[in-house]
Write a protein that holds these residues in place. Structure first.
Motif: not given
Length: 174
Positions: A79, A113, A174
């Motif tokens: 992550n 992830l 992200r």
């Protein structure tokens, strides 16, 4: 500046996905990364890498257990770094299966992830069939259609990933 270290972890049932992972690592090395392909089950620590490519053979729309376990074991570390995913299969070229869905585990891992991308590469009929279905595939598939891995496409994808890593575009997606 040192070459960025990239792990290409994979889960393979009949060596086809391992061969893809090795080719990805080689293309990434040629593009300026310190990439190594290692079976997912053999990886105990990802802390020495700046990025990870994780791939799995797909059978019955499922990723191999070793790839799923790798993702679970290393979820916290993954992550925090850029991750790319690839699947090997379904049998035949990807163009022959335009409606083949992304394997559910790959979809889940992209989300969990923060993976930058998932790609599906063509597969290969097992040369060492272990069950009735695999023996039938080998027997009923003409030799010229048994290996649908598109090496130029795989290598081009790997070079694209390497370019992002080498440019130090390393923040998670992200």
């Amino acid at each position: 500046m040192a070459e960025p270290a990239v792990l290409v972890a994979y889960a393979s049932k009949h060596a086809s996905t391992a061969e893809i992972a090795e080719r990805i690592a080689a293309a990434m090395r040629d593009a300026g990364c310190d990439a190594q392909a290692i079976a997912a089950a053999e990886v105990h620590d990802v802390s020495g890498y700046e990025a990870v490519v994780l791939g799995s053979a797909v059978y019955a729309k499922r990723w191999q257990r070793d790839a799923r376990s790798f993702a679970r074991r290393h979820a916290t570390a993954l992550n925090a770094m850029p991750v790319w995913l690839f699947s090997s299969g379904p049998f035949g070229s990807v163009d022959e299966h335009p409606t083949a869905p992304t394997p559910p585990m790959a979809t889940k891992l992209v989300e969990q992830l923060g993976a930058r991308e998932h790609v599906m590469f063509g597969g290969r009929v097992p040369t060492d069939p272990g069950n009735f279905v695999e023996r039938a595939m080998l027997k009923n598939t003409p030799p010229e259609r048994r290996d649908a891995r598109d090496w130029p496409v795989i290598e081009a994808w790997a070079r694209g990933v390497a370019a992002q890593v080498a440019a130090r575009e390393l923040a998670p997606a992200r």
